[in-house]
Write a protein that holds these residues in place. Structure first.
Motif, PDB file in Angstrom:
ATOM      1  N   HIS A  29       0.828  -1.192   0.000  1.00 28.02           N
ATOM      2  CA  HIS A  29       0.000   0.000   0.000  1.00 28.02           C
ATOM      3  C   HIS A  29       0.870   1.253   0.000  1.00 28.02           C
ATOM      4  O   HIS A  29       2.079   1.173   0.129  1.00 28.02           O
ATOM      5  CB  HIS A  29      -0.983   0.004   1.176  1.00 28.02           C
ATOM      6  CG  HIS A  29      -0.389  -0.476   2.457  1.00 28.02           C
ATOM      7  ND1 HIS A  29       0.456   0.284   3.218  1.00 28.02           N
ATOM      8  CD2 HIS A  29      -0.504  -1.665   3.102  1.00 28.02           C
ATOM      9  CE1 HIS A  29       0.830  -0.411   4.282  1.00 28.02           C
ATOM     10  NE2 HIS A  29       0.259  -1.580   4.235  1.00 28.02           N
ATOM     11  N   ASP A  30       0.234   2.398  -0.161  1.00 29.32           N
ATOM     12  CA  ASP A  30       0.947   3.664  -0.310  1.00 29.32           C
ATOM     13  C   ASP A  30       0.973   4.507   0.952  1.00 29.32           C
ATOM     14  O   ASP A  30       1.066   5.716   0.879  1.00 29.32           O
ATOM     15  CB  ASP A  30       0.311   4.481  -1.438  1.00 29.32           C
ATOM     16  CG  ASP A  30       0.476   3.819  -2.789  1.00 29.32           C
ATOM     17  OD1 ASP A  30       1.481   3.112  -2.990  1.00 29.32           O
ATOM     18  OD2 ASP A  30      -0.406   4.004  -3.638  1.00 29.32           O
ATOM     19  N   TYR A  31       0.885   3.895   2.084  1.00 31.58           N
ATOM     20  CA  TYR A  31       0.905   4.641   3.332  1.00 31.58           C
ATOM     21  C   TYR A  31       1.719   3.881   4.369  1.00 31.58           C
ATOM     22  O   TYR A  31       1.805   2.668   4.321  1.00 31.58           O
ATOM     23  CB  TYR A  31      -0.514   4.883   3.861  1.00 31.58           C
ATOM     24  CG  TYR A  31      -1.336   3.621   4.028  1.00 31.58           C
ATOM     25  CD1 TYR A  31      -1.247   2.865   5.197  1.00 31.58           C
ATOM     26  CD2 TYR A  31      -2.190   3.187   3.032  1.00 31.58           C
ATOM     27  CE1 TYR A  31      -1.989   1.711   5.352  1.00 31.58           C
ATOM     28  CE2 TYR A  31      -2.930   2.027   3.183  1.00 31.58           C
ATOM     29  CZ  TYR A  31      -2.823   1.297   4.338  1.00 31.58           C
ATOM     30  OH  TYR A  31      -3.546   0.152   4.501  1.00 31.58           O
ATOM     31  N   GLU A  33       2.123   2.243   7.910  1.00 26.39           N
ATOM     32  CA  GLU A  33       1.095   1.659   8.762  1.00 26.39           C
ATOM     33  C   GLU A  33       1.671   1.302  10.120  1.00 26.39           C
ATOM     34  O   GLU A  33       2.665   0.599  10.214  1.00 26.39           O
ATOM     35  CB  GLU A  33       0.511   0.411   8.110  1.00 26.39           C
ATOM     36  CG  GLU A  33      -0.632  -0.186   8.903  1.00 26.39           C
ATOM     37  CD  GLU A  33      -1.298  -1.329   8.180  1.00 26.39           C
ATOM     38  OE1 GLU A  33      -1.206  -2.456   8.672  1.00 26.39           O
ATOM     39  OE2 GLU A  33      -1.907  -1.082   7.130  1.00 26.39           O
ATOM     40  N   HIS A  71      -7.567  -1.046   9.496  1.00 27.09           N
ATOM     41  CA  HIS A  71      -6.424  -0.623   8.683  1.00 27.09           C
ATOM     42  C   HIS A  71      -6.402   0.890   8.470  1.00 27.09           C
ATOM     43  O   HIS A  71      -5.341   1.474   8.349  1.00 27.09           O
ATOM     44  CB  HIS A  71      -6.367  -1.384   7.348  1.00 27.09           C
ATOM     45  CG  HIS A  71      -7.326  -0.908   6.318  1.00 27.09           C
ATOM     46  ND1 HIS A  71      -8.659  -1.239   6.334  1.00 27.09           N
ATOM     47  CD2 HIS A  71      -7.137  -0.117   5.241  1.00 27.09           C
ATOM     48  CE1 HIS A  71      -9.254  -0.672   5.296  1.00 27.09           C
ATOM     49  NE2 HIS A  71      -8.369   0.012   4.625  1.00 27.09           N
ATOM     50  N   ASP A  72      -7.555   1.541   8.455  1.00 33.35           N
ATOM     51  CA  ASP A  72      -7.578   3.001   8.322  1.00 33.35           C
ATOM     52  C   ASP A  72      -7.004   3.666   9.570  1.00 33.35           C
ATOM     53  O   ASP A  72      -6.291   4.666   9.474  1.00 33.35           O
ATOM     54  CB  ASP A  72      -9.003   3.498   8.044  1.00 33.35           C
ATOM     55  CG  ASP A  72      -9.451   3.150   6.638  1.00 33.35           C
ATOM     56  OD1 ASP A  72      -8.826   3.635   5.680  1.00 33.35           O
ATOM     57  OD2 ASP A  72     -10.423   2.388   6.500  1.00 33.35           O
ATOM     58  N   ALA A  75      -3.317   3.155   9.377  1.00 33.52           N
ATOM     59  CA  ALA A  75      -2.747   4.015   8.336  1.00 33.52           C
ATOM     60  C   ALA A  75      -2.593   5.444   8.850  1.00 33.52           C
ATOM     61  O   ALA A  75      -1.529   6.066   8.695  1.00 33.52           O
ATOM     62  CB  ALA A  75      -3.625   3.988   7.081  1.00 33.52           C
ATOM     63  N   ASN A 148     -11.814   6.573   5.730  1.00 32.02           N
ATOM     64  CA  ASN A 148     -11.074   6.270   4.505  1.00 32.02           C
ATOM     65  C   ASN A 148      -9.620   6.744   4.596  1.00 32.02           C
ATOM     66  O   ASN A 148      -8.983   7.007   3.583  1.00 32.02           O
ATOM     67  CB  ASN A 148     -11.762   6.916   3.304  1.00 32.02           C
ATOM     68  CG  ASN A 148     -11.727   8.441   3.374  1.00 32.02           C
ATOM     69  OD1 ASN A 148     -11.374   9.026   4.399  1.00 32.02           O
ATOM     70  ND2 ASN A 148     -12.104   9.083   2.289  1.00 32.02           N
ATOM     71  N   ALA A 150      -6.847   5.337   5.009  1.00 37.85           N
ATOM     72  CA  ALA A 150      -5.857   4.557   4.263  1.00 37.85           C
ATOM     73  C   ALA A 150      -5.818   4.930   2.787  1.00 37.85           C
ATOM     74  O   ALA A 150      -4.797   4.746   2.131  1.00 37.85           O
ATOM     75  CB  ALA A 150      -6.130   3.058   4.417  1.00 37.85           C
ATOM     76  N   SER A 151      -6.897   5.478   2.263  1.00 36.17           N
ATOM     77  CA  SER A 151      -6.915   5.845   0.849  1.00 36.17           C
ATOM     78  C   SER A 151      -6.644   7.338   0.626  1.00 36.17           C
ATOM     79  O   SER A 151      -6.614   7.786  -0.512  1.00 36.17           O
ATOM     80  CB  SER A 151      -8.247   5.449   0.207  1.00 36.17           C
ATOM     81  OG  SER A 151      -9.314   6.130   0.827  1.00 36.17           O
ATOM     82  N   ARG A 152      -6.430   8.079   1.691  1.00 36.74           N
ATOM     83  CA  ARG A 152      -6.101   9.495   1.547  1.00 36.74           C
ATOM     84  C   ARG A 152      -4.610   9.665   1.284  1.00 36.74           C
ATOM     85  O   ARG A 152      -3.790   8.899   1.778  1.00 36.74           O
ATOM     86  CB  ARG A 152      -6.469  10.270   2.818  1.00 36.74           C
ATOM     87  CG  ARG A 152      -7.955  10.329   3.074  1.00 36.74           C
ATOM     88  CD  ARG A 152      -8.267  11.246   4.239  1.00 36.74           C
ATOM     89  NE  ARG A 152      -9.673  11.190   4.566  1.00 36.74           N
ATOM     90  CZ  ARG A 152     -10.284  12.096   5.313  1.00 36.74           C
ATOM     91  NH1 ARG A 152      -9.621  13.121   5.810  1.00 36.74           N
ATOM     92  NH2 ARG A 152     -11.572  11.975   5.575  1.00 36.74           N
ATOM     93  N   GLU A 153      -4.286  10.685   0.538  1.00 36.39           N
ATOM     94  CA  GLU A 153      -2.893  11.021   0.264  1.00 36.39           C
ATOM     95  C   GLU A 153      -2.287  11.692   1.487  1.00 36.39           C
ATOM     96  O   GLU A 153      -2.949  12.474   2.176  1.00 36.39           O
ATOM     97  CB  GLU A 153      -2.798  11.956  -0.943  1.00 36.39           C
ATOM     98  CG  GLU A 153      -3.251  11.324  -2.239  1.00 36.39           C
ATOM     99  CD  GLU A 153      -2.309  10.225  -2.701  1.00 36.39           C
ATOM    100  OE1 GLU A 153      -1.086  10.349  -2.484  1.00 36.39           O
ATOM    101  OE2 GLU A 153      -2.806   9.244  -3.272  1.00 36.39           O
TER     102      GLU A 153
END
Length: 174
Positions: A29-31, A33, A71-72, A75, A148, A150-153
């Motif tokens: 993933h892109d974060y 954790e 996971h959020d 993250a 959300n 985990a999906s934030r930049e």
């Protein structure tokens, strides 16, 4: 054999959990954790202490209400551990994490803290509350919108925290 493997994994989780928040690698993933979201034995007292430290320093409190299973939550905690975020938090906030379990399924913990700051319903995790040193909720309209994370930049999260460090108290509570 399976029991021995499971026991070993459980022991590893307990060791990591006891260490507080520990940043893991980003993997697929892109974060960043955090591997563990340390529960508090007395979250209400810890929040009071954070508010007192904020009052003494002229800062705000960044209260993250999340959970290990989420996971959020991990993250968001992972982002907050990075050097860039740590500098911002040191400058503007007093940070506290509260493990709230799984409020959306009726297995919530320390939910009275959210209610204290005007949030009667926590639809999930994490929740990010920015509080003045007087305990006023700054971001009532967005505190429960972090499910959300985990999906934030990272840049968007950082910019939001900068904005919230200076924002007036919200009159709309979510």
């Amino acid at each position: 054999m399976i029991r021995a493997v499971l026991a070993g994994l459980l022991a590893a989780l307990v060791i990591v959990g006891g260490a507080g928040l520990a940043q893991g690698d980003t993997g697929a993933h892109d974060y960043p954790e955090a591997r563990s979201y340390q529960p508090s034995d007395d979250a209400a007292s810890e929040v009071e202490a954070a508010l007192a430290r904020a009052a003494a320093s002229g800062k705000r409190v960044l209260l993250v209400m999340g959970a290990n299973w989420c996971h959020d939550s991990r993250a968001l905690a992972g982002w907050l551990e990075t050097e860039r975020f740590a500098r911002l938090i040191e400058r503007e906030y007093r940070l506290i994490f509260v493990n709230i379990g799984m409020p959306q399924s009726g297995d919530g913990h320390d939910l009275a803290l959210a209610a204290r700051f005007g949030l009667d319903d926590l639809p999930g995790t994490p929740n990010l509350l920015v509080l003045t040193a007087d305990g006023e909720l700054v971001n009532g309209a967005t505190a429960t919108t972090w499910r959300n994370a985990a999906s934030r930049e990272g840049d968007a999260i950082y910019d939001e925290l900068v904005r919230l460090s200076e924002a007036p108290v919200s009159e709309e509570v979510g």
